[in-house]
Design a protein around this motif. Structure first.
Motif, mmCIF file in Angstrom:
data_model
loop_
_atom_site.group_PDB
_atom_site.id
_atom_site.type_symbol
_atom_site.label_atom_id
_atom_site.label_comp_id
_atom_site.label_asym_id
_atom_site.label_seq_id
_atom_site.Cartn_x
_atom_site.Cartn_y
_atom_site.Cartn_z
ATOM 1 N N GLU A 1 43.295 -52.527 -66.127
ATOM 2 C CA GLU A 1 44.484 -53.070 -65.451
ATOM 3 C C GLU A 1 45.260 -54.002 -66.386
ATOM 4 O O GLU A 1 46.500 -53.989 -66.413
ATOM 5 C CB GLU A 1 44.073 -53.846 -64.193
ATOM 6 C CG GLU A 1 43.378 -53.013 -63.133
ATOM 7 C CD GLU A 1 41.887 -53.262 -63.141
ATOM 8 O OE1 GLU A 1 41.329 -53.441 -64.249
ATOM 9 O OE2 GLU A 1 41.280 -53.276 -62.047
ATOM 10 N N HIS B 1 50.958 -45.641 -62.960
ATOM 11 C CA HIS B 1 51.079 -46.634 -61.906
ATOM 12 C C HIS B 1 52.541 -46.754 -61.510
ATOM 13 O O HIS B 1 53.439 -46.541 -62.329
ATOM 14 C CB HIS B 1 50.549 -47.988 -62.362
ATOM 15 C CG HIS B 1 49.049 -48.072 -62.365
ATOM 16 N ND1 HIS B 1 48.367 -49.227 -62.091
ATOM 17 C CD2 HIS B 1 48.099 -47.127 -62.593
ATOM 18 C CE1 HIS B 1 47.063 -49.006 -62.161
ATOM 19 N NE2 HIS B 1 46.872 -47.739 -62.470
ATOM 20 N N ILE C 1 48.768 -48.167 -54.204
ATOM 21 C CA ILE C 1 48.102 -49.225 -54.960
ATOM 22 C C ILE C 1 46.609 -48.929 -55.016
ATOM 23 O O ILE C 1 45.975 -48.715 -53.971
ATOM 24 C CB ILE C 1 48.337 -50.595 -54.302
ATOM 25 C CG1 ILE C 1 49.832 -50.926 -54.263
ATOM 26 C CG2 ILE C 1 47.581 -51.691 -55.043
ATOM 27 C CD1 ILE C 1 50.154 -52.207 -53.531
ATOM 28 N N GLN D 1 42.333 -53.349 -56.802
ATOM 29 C CA GLN D 1 42.976 -53.719 -58.070
ATOM 30 C C GLN D 1 43.053 -55.236 -58.189
ATOM 31 O O GLN D 1 43.546 -55.917 -57.292
ATOM 32 C CB GLN D 1 44.380 -53.113 -58.141
ATOM 33 C CG GLN D 1 45.128 -53.491 -59.418
ATOM 34 C CD GLN D 1 46.392 -52.665 -59.605
ATOM 35 O OE1 GLN D 1 46.327 -51.442 -59.624
ATOM 36 N NE2 GLN D 1 47.523 -53.328 -59.725
ATOM 37 N N THR E 1 50.136 -57.329 -59.105
ATOM 38 C CA THR E 1 50.747 -56.197 -58.416
ATOM 39 C C THR E 1 52.097 -56.627 -57.863
ATOM 40 O O THR E 1 52.177 -57.632 -57.145
ATOM 41 C CB THR E 1 49.859 -55.708 -57.257
ATOM 42 O OG1 THR E 1 48.593 -55.324 -57.773
ATOM 43 C CG2 THR E 1 50.498 -54.518 -56.550
ATOM 44 N N GLU F 1 54.244 -55.480 -55.272
ATOM 45 C CA GLU F 1 54.110 -54.535 -54.172
ATOM 46 C C GLU F 1 55.388 -53.755 -53.915
ATOM 47 O O GLU F 1 55.345 -52.606 -53.467
ATOM 48 C CB GLU F 1 53.677 -55.279 -52.904
ATOM 49 C CG GLU F 1 52.269 -55.853 -52.996
ATOM 50 C CD GLU F 1 51.781 -56.421 -51.678
ATOM 51 O OE1 GLU F 1 52.340 -56.053 -50.626
ATOM 52 O OE2 GLU F 1 50.841 -57.233 -51.705
#
Length: 759
Positions: free
Chosen positions: A606, A642, A674, A678, A682, A684
């Motif tokens: 990540e 992603h 998502i 994770q 992020t 969203e």
């Protein structure tokens, strides 16, 4: 009749009554007075039932009287028949209290006063609930042959001031009279309110009618549920009293605010009730209404203080019409509700217990008490939590943080690294265990020290500028009760920024709640992380970061001091050092360290993806256009695409007028979700509405308004009040006409105007 040694005494107290068709009530009334009064005078205004015979069986003298729609005339006729030195007047739906009735004859020894007060208890509501009642001291006993008369067609009153003046002695008797005339069953059977209303309206036709007529008429409107009429009429009464240069009686203000609250007009009652309280500061009912208003305004702390004051005032001041319980069980129940809203369960339990001490049949209090006691029992089986924090000069934010976990954590551990403000004092006032820790530029060491002081099963860690919002506090309480003790760690979203509606924009997951006996350790002097293993539960309970302080170069300085000391950085150090460099606008240095990080091939995947995204941003800042796309595509080495990467590629394509390619990448973003669990940052919005809004722009600029409208509607389903999307919606309605309904995927939400879709 009152008797002594089986001989009838002289007539000292006469009971005077007026009746009509009271057969189902009159017997109990007369039974309650038979050993107290010496004479019973009953004026009957036309009974067709057994009323007269019942009265005569109790030794009453019954006098017929033709009814003239005038209560005062009938009462005055009863007075003319009385031979006693003192007159007690009652209605058929009233009874002398058995325990206090004998004290009525104390009046015979009174020399200084010509009139006496008793306690009148007016029952309302259901017949089986004696706690529903109004309390008031009332003139019910007066000396005969002094000229006392009743005035008023209905709700007649004695001419006390006319006979005795404005200042006169009054004897207060410890006698209670129970009035059952306004319990639901009696009111319904007799049609009392409608009858009274008509008589009062008739009385209002007199030019010089008393303001009391408006008050009583307002009372009848209130009983009939006609609140607007009641409010207007009681205001007329108040106005008339003032015009007559009289202070409006306290019960006028009680009726006014009772009416407003019954009609849901809380805003109309505030702040004018404060002025009423200034006039009658000892009137508990007015204070109670103030508490209800404050509670409705979502100010439970202020409401709580008002209800506590109601308890202090009590209900003994019966010169005001007082609802039973306003200074006892009603107030205690409201105190319990306030404590619940403030998440002070033990205090709420105590308040509900006090409610039941005052009124053992208070069903709502009993239900609340059982519910809270059940929660207490469940909580006794729940996990216990130590809150661990490290702080320095956090007086502005610490209390807010601690308030947000009040009633949830079972222990507070605060490690202070050198505060010079009131931080430690605030911590101590919240029953925290405070420990000093000499700062050594190592967050991990400070956090591990905090963990070492915890004694409960689980450890929750927060920073002083973190907050748990109300809905998440509720969820955390449930988690305490339901969490399996097999779980080693609970991860929670850490919300870094929100939109205007409070919805998360940027967030990342952190392991927030961990088993103490797992002995997990913090790794790293800065941007430290908790190394956990074993079963992990991914919760949706959010921790909100609400930083009030300005960002400093503290973290950057720590990294550079470590470099200067010759320390070798881990992959994680390289990544977070690069982030600090980027945040301080040292873009080329940031690029160098992101590259070093990626070259280690040891970073979390990540972080590697985020490094690629951040490198693209640095290239943009440095005007290195040709390097932007390669940086983004490089992220595919570490995982499948992603959504945030796809959106950024699509944005680059859109800005370069490559609409077909932009559509492809934004479409890809709409298909992604998502990844579960994770832990890294992020955004969203890039996984929800942003790709649809961008597709709207792409299709609009490509001359495909139906598709553009379709995606704008999907974006609106996430943010129904977004101004740009609403603008677009109006734009598409205008250009598509009848085709709009076919193109849209959700209902029309608003109307604006003009041309071209917006981002």
């Amino acid at each position: 009749m009152h008797q002594t040694d089986n001989r009838v005494t002289e007539t000292r107290i006469s009971l005077c009554m007026i009746v009509k068709n009271e057969a189902f009530l009159i017997g109990k009334c007369l039974e309650s007075v038979k050993h107290v009064v010496d004479e019973i005078i009953v004026v009957d205004t036309g009974s067709t039932d057994e009323t007269v015979s019942i009265c005569e069986s109790h030794g009453a003298k019954v006098f017929p009287f033709e009814w003239q729609d005038n209560f005062a005339e009938a009462r005055n006729y009863s007075l003319q028949q009385a031979a006693g030195d003192w007159i007690l007047w009652l209605d058929a739906d009233e009874q002398l209290d058995e325990d206090t009735s004998q004290t009525l004859r104390e009046i015979l020894n009174v020399q200084e006063a010509d009139i006496a007060l008793i306690e009148l208890i007016n029952y309302i509501g259901a017949a089986d609930n004696p706690e529903e009642a109004f309390l008031l001291h009332h003139h019910r006993l007066f000396r005969n042959h002094k000229g006392f008369q009743f005035n008023g067609r209905i709700h007649e009153q004695l001419n006390v001031q006319e006979i005795l003046g404005s200042n006169f002695p009054v004897h207060k008797l410890p006698v209670k009279v129970h009035h059952f005339g306004y319990i639901n069953a009696v009111v319904e059977v007799k049609g009392k309110s409608e009858r009274n209303k008509q008589l009062l309206l008739k009385e209002k036709q007199n030019e010089a009618y008393s303001p009391w007529i408006d008050y009583h008429l307002a009372s009848e409107y209130y009983r009939l549920g006609q609140y607007e009429e009641a409010y207007d009429t009681v205001n007329s009464a108040i106005k008339s009293f003032i015009e007559n240069q009289q202070l409006p009686p306290s019960l006028c203000y009680k009726l006014k605010y009772d009416t407003l609250l019954s009609n849901g007009s809380y805003e109309g009652a505030w702040p004018s009730i404060e002025r009423a309280i200034l006039l009658y500061p000892d009137y508990v009912d007015l204070h109670f209404y103030k508490g209800l208003i404050l509670d409705h305004k979502k100010k439970p702390e202020l409401a709580l203080e008002v209800f506590k004051h109601c308890i202090e005032l009590g209900e003994e001041n019966l010169q005001h019409l007082t609802l039973r319980g306003m200074g006892s069980f009603h107030a205690w129940y409201q105190i319990g509700l306030c404590y619940e809203k403030l998440e002070r369960r033990k205090d709420a339990i105590h308040a509900y217990e006090q409610t039941l001490v005052s009124n053992a049949k208070h069903e709502l209090a009993q239900q609340a008490l059982e519910r809270l006691q059940e929660q207490e029992q469940l909580d006794s089986l729940a996990i216990k939590i130590s809150l661990c924090m490290i702080v320095k000069n956090e007086e502005e934010s610490l209390q807010r943080c601690l308030d947000s976990v009040s009633g949830i954590v079972d222990e507070i551990i605060i490690i202070d690294t050198g505060s010079t403000d009131n931080t430690k004092l605030i911590a101590s006032e919240n029953a925290a265990n405070v420990y000093d820790f000499e700062w050594i530029d190592d967050f991990g060491a400070a956090r591990n020290f905090a963990f070492s002081k915890a004694t409960q099963e689980y450890i929750l860690w927060l920073d002083a500028d973190d907050v748990i919002e109300s809905k998440d506090r509720t969820a955390l309480k449930e988690l305490k009760r339901e969490l399996s003790r097999d779980i080693n760690s609970v991860s929670m979203p850490y919300v870094l920024t929100t939109n205007e509606s409070g919805e998360p924009l940027f967030s990342l997951r952190r392991n927030r709640l961990v088993r103490r006996d797992a002995n997990f350790k913090w790794i790293g002097p800065v941007h430290e992380y908790l190394e956990v293993y074993g079963p992990i539960f991914h919760s949706e309970i959010c921790i909100y970061h609400k930083k009030d302080k300005q960002y400093t170069d503290r973290n950057l300085r720590i990294y550079e001091n470590r470099l200067a000391a010759g320390e070798t950085f881990t992959a994680r150090d390289l990544y977070y050092y690069a982030n600090e460099l980027k945040d301080h606008a040292r873009y080329q240095d940031a690029l160098d360290y992101y590259e070093k990080f990626l070259q280690t091939k040891q970073g979390w995947y990540e972080d590697c993806i985020q490094a690629c995204l951040k490198m693209e941003s640095c290239h943009e800042k440095l005007n290195q256009e040709s390097e932007r796309l390669p940086a983004l595509f490089r992220s595919f080495e570490f995982d499948k695409p992603h959504s945030d990467i796809c959106c950024q590629i699509g944005e680059w394509m859109l800005n370069h007028n490559r609409h077909q390619q932009a559509v492809y990448w934004f479409e890809q973003a709409t298909q992604l979700a998502i990844p579960a669990g994770q832990l890294t940052m992020t955004q969203e919005s890039t996984w929800t509405w942003i790709p649809h809004l961008k597709l709207c722009v792409c299709y609009d600029q490509s001359g495909q308004p139906e598709k553009a409208c379709y995606h704008n509607e999907i974006a609106l389903s996430y943010l129904p009040d977004h101004p740009s999307m609403l603008y677009n919606q109006t734009y598409f309605k205008r250009i598509l006409g009848e085709k709009y309904e076919l193109a849209s995927v959700s209902s029309v939400r608003s109307d604006h105007s003009d041309g071209g879709s917006e981002v």
